[in-house]
Structure formats: C-alpha cells, structure tokens
Scaffold this motif. Structure first.
Motif, PDB file in Angstrom:
ATOM      1  N   THR A 168      62.893   2.764  -0.843  1.00 57.50           N
ATOM      2  CA  THR A 168      61.669   2.294  -1.482  1.00 57.50           C
ATOM      3  C   THR A 168      61.839   2.331  -2.995  1.00 57.50           C
ATOM      4  O   THR A 168      62.776   2.950  -3.517  1.00 57.50           O
ATOM      5  CB  THR A 168      60.471   3.184  -1.105  1.00 57.50           C
ATOM      6  N   GLN A 169      60.915   1.687  -3.694  1.00 60.72           N
ATOM      7  CA  GLN A 169      60.964   1.696  -5.161  1.00 60.72           C
ATOM      8  C   GLN A 169      60.761   3.117  -5.691  1.00 60.72           C
ATOM      9  O   GLN A 169      61.396   3.519  -6.652  1.00 60.72           O
ATOM     10  CB  GLN A 169      59.905   0.752  -5.737  1.00 60.72           C
ATOM     11  N   ALA A 170      59.898   3.896  -5.040  1.00 65.74           N
ATOM     12  CA  ALA A 170      59.673   5.279  -5.474  1.00 65.74           C
ATOM     13  C   ALA A 170      60.948   6.101  -5.312  1.00 65.74           C
ATOM     14  O   ALA A 170      61.286   6.913  -6.185  1.00 65.74           O
ATOM     15  CB  ALA A 170      58.529   5.902  -4.678  1.00 65.74           C
ATOM     16  N   GLN A 171      61.675   5.917  -4.212  1.00 64.93           N
ATOM     17  CA  GLN A 171      62.947   6.628  -4.036  1.00 64.93           C
ATOM     18  C   GLN A 171      63.963   6.188  -5.077  1.00 64.93           C
ATOM     19  O   GLN A 171      64.708   7.006  -5.600  1.00 64.93           O
ATOM     20  CB  GLN A 171      63.496   6.404  -2.630  1.00 64.93           C
ATOM     21  N   ASP A 228      63.302   5.119  -8.129  1.00 61.92           N
ATOM     22  CA  ASP A 228      62.888   5.755  -9.385  1.00 61.92           C
ATOM     23  C   ASP A 228      63.282   7.229  -9.402  1.00 61.92           C
ATOM     24  O   ASP A 228      63.738   7.750 -10.421  1.00 61.92           O
ATOM     25  CB  ASP A 228      61.379   5.618  -9.585  1.00 61.92           C
ATOM     26  N   TYR A 229      63.120   7.901  -8.261  1.00 56.30           N
ATOM     27  CA  TYR A 229      63.470   9.317  -8.137  1.00 56.30           C
ATOM     28  C   TYR A 229      64.969   9.522  -8.367  1.00 56.30           C
ATOM     29  O   TYR A 229      65.383  10.388  -9.143  1.00 56.30           O
ATOM     30  CB  TYR A 229      63.051   9.804  -6.747  1.00 56.30           C
ATOM     31  N   LYS A 274      62.542  13.307  -0.356  1.00 52.84           N
ATOM     32  CA  LYS A 274      62.831  14.027  -1.609  1.00 52.84           C
ATOM     33  C   LYS A 274      64.016  14.976  -1.461  1.00 52.84           C
ATOM     34  O   LYS A 274      64.977  14.913  -2.236  1.00 52.84           O
ATOM     35  CB  LYS A 274      61.601  14.817  -2.074  1.00 52.84           C
ATOM     36  N   THR A 307      59.147  12.054   2.782  1.00 46.72           N
ATOM     37  CA  THR A 307      59.388  10.897   1.917  1.00 46.72           C
ATOM     38  C   THR A 307      60.816  10.842   1.398  1.00 46.72           C
ATOM     39  O   THR A 307      61.154   9.937   0.641  1.00 46.72           O
ATOM     40  CB  THR A 307      58.405  10.877   0.733  1.00 46.72           C
ATOM     41  N   GLY A 348      55.478  15.583  -3.734  1.00 41.03           N
ATOM     42  CA  GLY A 348      54.869  14.523  -2.937  1.00 41.03           C
ATOM     43  C   GLY A 348      54.791  14.930  -1.486  1.00 41.03           C
ATOM     44  O   GLY A 348      55.190  16.033  -1.105  1.00 41.03           O
ATOM     45  N   LYS A 399      52.202  -4.509  -6.791  1.00 35.96           N
ATOM     46  CA  LYS A 399      53.393  -3.853  -7.325  1.00 35.96           C
ATOM     47  C   LYS A 399      54.632  -4.665  -6.985  1.00 35.96           C
ATOM     48  O   LYS A 399      54.714  -5.270  -5.922  1.00 35.96           O
ATOM     49  CB  LYS A 399      53.527  -2.442  -6.759  1.00 35.96           C
TER      50      LYS A 399
END
Length: 169
Positions: free
Chosen positions: A110-113, A115-116, A136, A134, A130, A85
């Motif tokens: 992070t990349q997920a954060q 994107d969120y 959220k 993390t 999730g 990734k």
C-alpha cells in the motif's frame, strides 16, 4: 449519462472482473452504478459513473503489475480513489525490500507501507504506530535484516512489544 472506458486488449478481463464478476459488482455497489462490457468498451451508468471509471482505471493499472486482484486490494483501491488519494501501483510495487527464502519479492503493498519503508530508509529512528495487522513489524524486521545483510548495522535488537504481539518473526 453514460461513461465509457476503453479496456486495453492486453488486459485479462476475467482478472479485472474477478470470479463471478465479484470485483465489478463491488465497484457497482459502492458507486451505485451498472456496468456492461462490449467490444472492449466498458459502459458505466448510474449515480457516480466517473468515480466507478476511475476505480476501474486503477484496477487496470494494478493488473498491469499483478496477475490478479484480491478482495483486500480491491477494497484498498476503492477506498483510495473514493478518498481522492493517489496510488501509483507501479511505483509501490517496484520497491523490493528483499526476497523471501522461497524467492518471492517482499515489497510494500500500500502507499502507507511505501511511505513507512521510505521513512525507515531516510531516518535513524522511526516509530510505527497504527492498527494491528498492517505490516509494521513485518516490514521493520525485513528492513532490519536487509540492513544487516548490507552491513549497514552490526546487530538487530528486538524489543518486547514486537515479541509480545505474537507475530511470527
């Protein structure tokens, strides 16, 4: 076969290697390699030297943005690179949501954060599902406060799950 990676002179080698070489030892253990540094050239030998080289390159990118790399960040970078990734440290760290009361920038880690946060900006309603811890709720509250300050919303409504989670808001 040896894999060689040039370490830029402006990179803090101690920050790259970590305390007692902990960062490099973790990469060596994960990739089954051995590394040695001489004259700003990192030589990598072992089972998967290319993967180790890509991970070290990501560590160098991270050091260009942050002064040091903690074990959590190291694990994340290893996981992302091993999974194939892409993670652009500069892109993620540039996205400042707001500043804390102490003046520190609050931004995705992070990349997920990232994107969120992008989804929160783009949509009227976002469901963050999730594992605990993390970020959220923290990011959602920061985005809500930011929207309130910018007069994009008139009020913030916190529902029971956020309060019951026991998180410090």
């Amino acid at each position: 076969m040896d894999y060689k990676l040039n370490i830029p002179e402006e990179i803090n080698v101690q920050g790259l290697f970590g305390n007692y070489d902990a960062n490099i030892r973790s990469v060596e253990k994960f990739t089954g390699t051995e590394m040695s540094l001489r004259d700003n050239v990192l030589t990598i030998r072992g089972r998967d030297p290319e993967l180790a080289g890509r991970i070290v390159a990501r560590l160098i990118e991270a050091l260009n943005v942050e002064p040091e790399i903690d074990s959590q960040k190291l694990s994340y970078l290893i996981e992302m690179e091993a999974g194939g990734k892409q993670f652009d440290e500069k892109q993620v760290s540039r996205d400042i949501i707001c500043y804390t009361h102490t003046g520190r920038p609050l931004k995705p880690k992070t990349q997920a954060q990232k994107d969120y946060v992008d989804n929160i900006r783009a949509a009227d309603m976002v469901f963050g599902i999730g594992p605990a811890g993390t970020g959220k709720t923290y990011l959602a509250c920061a985005m809500a406060i930011n929207a309130y300050r910018n007069k994009e919303v008139e009020r913030i409504i916190l529902t029971r799950p956020a309060v019951e989670a026991g998180e410090r808001l």
